[in-house]
Motif scaffolding. Structure first.
Motif, PDB file in Angstrom:
ATOM      1  N   PRO A   1      12.791  20.396  33.286  1.00  0.00           N
ATOM      2  CA  PRO A   1      11.505  20.879  33.382  1.00  0.00           C
ATOM      3  C   PRO A   1       9.935  21.094  32.243  1.00  0.00           C
ATOM      4  O   PRO A   1       8.840  21.463  32.738  1.00  0.00           O
ATOM      5  CB  PRO A   1      12.205  22.306  33.865  1.00  0.00           C
ATOM      6  N   LEU A   2      10.721  20.346  30.913  1.00  0.00           N
ATOM      7  CA  LEU A   2       9.388  20.195  30.561  1.00  0.00           C
ATOM      8  C   LEU A   2       9.076  18.210  30.502  1.00  0.00           C
ATOM      9  O   LEU A   2       9.490  17.531  30.686  1.00  0.00           O
ATOM     10  CB  LEU A   2      10.148  20.769  29.462  1.00  0.00           C
ATOM     11  N   LEU A   3       7.595  18.674  30.116  1.00  0.00           N
ATOM     12  CA  LEU A   3       7.060  17.547  29.437  1.00  0.00           C
ATOM     13  C   LEU A   3       6.528  17.676  28.104  1.00  0.00           C
ATOM     14  O   LEU A   3       6.322  19.057  27.784  1.00  0.00           O
ATOM     15  CB  LEU A   3       5.266  17.485  30.090  1.00  0.00           C
ATOM     16  N   ILE A   4       7.024  16.405  27.450  1.00  0.00           N
ATOM     17  CA  ILE A   4       6.522  16.478  26.382  1.00  0.00           C
ATOM     18  C   ILE A   4       6.046  16.110  25.497  1.00  0.00           C
ATOM     19  O   ILE A   4       5.659  14.561  25.676  1.00  0.00           O
ATOM     20  CB  ILE A   4       8.256  16.275  25.534  1.00  0.00           C
ATOM     21  N   ILE A   5       4.852  16.007  25.101  1.00  0.00           N
ATOM     22  CA  ILE A   5       3.810  14.673  24.160  1.00  0.00           C
ATOM     23  C   ILE A   5       3.847  14.886  23.138  1.00  0.00           C
ATOM     24  O   ILE A   5       3.491  15.621  22.100  1.00  0.00           O
ATOM     25  CB  ILE A   5       2.409  15.600  24.865  1.00  0.00           C
ATOM     26  N   GLU A   6       3.987  13.569  22.493  1.00  0.00           N
ATOM     27  CA  GLU A   6       4.049  13.290  20.743  1.00  0.00           C
ATOM     28  C   GLU A   6       3.000  12.335  21.029  1.00  0.00           C
ATOM     29  O   GLU A   6       3.543  11.079  21.319  1.00  0.00           O
ATOM     30  CB  GLU A   6       5.450  12.999  20.632  1.00  0.00           C
ATOM     31  N   GLN A   7       2.778  12.673  19.454  1.00  0.00           N
ATOM     32  CA  GLN A   7       2.467  11.297  18.605  1.00  0.00           C
ATOM     33  C   GLN A   7       2.184  11.543  17.709  1.00  0.00           C
ATOM     34  O   GLN A   7       2.159  12.226  16.679  1.00  0.00           O
ATOM     35  CB  GLN A   7       0.219  11.248  18.747  1.00  0.00           C
ATOM     36  N   PHE A   8       2.853  10.086  17.300  1.00  0.00           N
ATOM     37  CA  PHE A   8       3.107  10.155  15.225  1.00  0.00           C
ATOM     38  C   PHE A   8       1.898   9.688  14.986  1.00  0.00           C
ATOM     39  O   PHE A   8       1.157   9.412  15.072  1.00  0.00           O
ATOM     40  CB  PHE A   8       3.842   8.457  14.878  1.00  0.00           C
TER      41      PHE A   8
END
Length: 131
Positions: A48-55
């Motif tokens: 149920p999650l949206l994960i946002i990542e930026q190296f």
């Protein structure tokens, strides 16, 4: 393709992000918006999650100063935070959202927070990446 994946993709396009990679089977989108300083940001729809990542950078030499400064800066970040990957060597910006309640404004706020962080804190990030 999940409904949430399609919603996130639609929002990104509405916000003028370029989708540079897409994997529907893994529900992963990689986006950029060079005018906002965002390149290769990864969005994972893991219901149920949206994960946002930026190296951001690799830690070459661990120092208390780097960790302390990152934690102190976390206090100023409106949406999202600095995090370390599982190796403890890669610094990323990360935020999560509940897919069920996600709206365009919420996603935009996270991406704007990342953009602001990159513009305001760029000099320090560059310094950290060189040490």
């Amino acid at each position: 393709m999940s409904a949430h994946f399609q919603i996130v993709k639609t929002y990104l396009l509405e916000l003028n992000y370029t989708i540079i990679r897409e994997d529907e089977s893994d529900s992963v989108l990689v986006v950029e918006n060079e005018s906002k300083g965002i390149k290769n940001a990864v969005l994972i729809v893991a219901d149920p999650l949206l994960i946002i990542e930026q190296f951001l950078f690799d830690i070459k030499t661990e120092t208390l100063e780097i960790h302390k400064d990152l934690l102190m800066k976390n206090r100023d970040i409106i949406h999202g935070a600095f995090a370390l990957d599982e190796t403890g060597k890669k610094v990323v910006f990360r935020n999560t959202h509940e897919c069920e309640n996600l709206d365009l404004n919420e996603l935009e706020a996270t991406l704007n927070s990342l953009s602001l962080l990159l513009s305001e804190y760029a000099g320090q990030l560059i310094t950290f990446s060189k040490n």
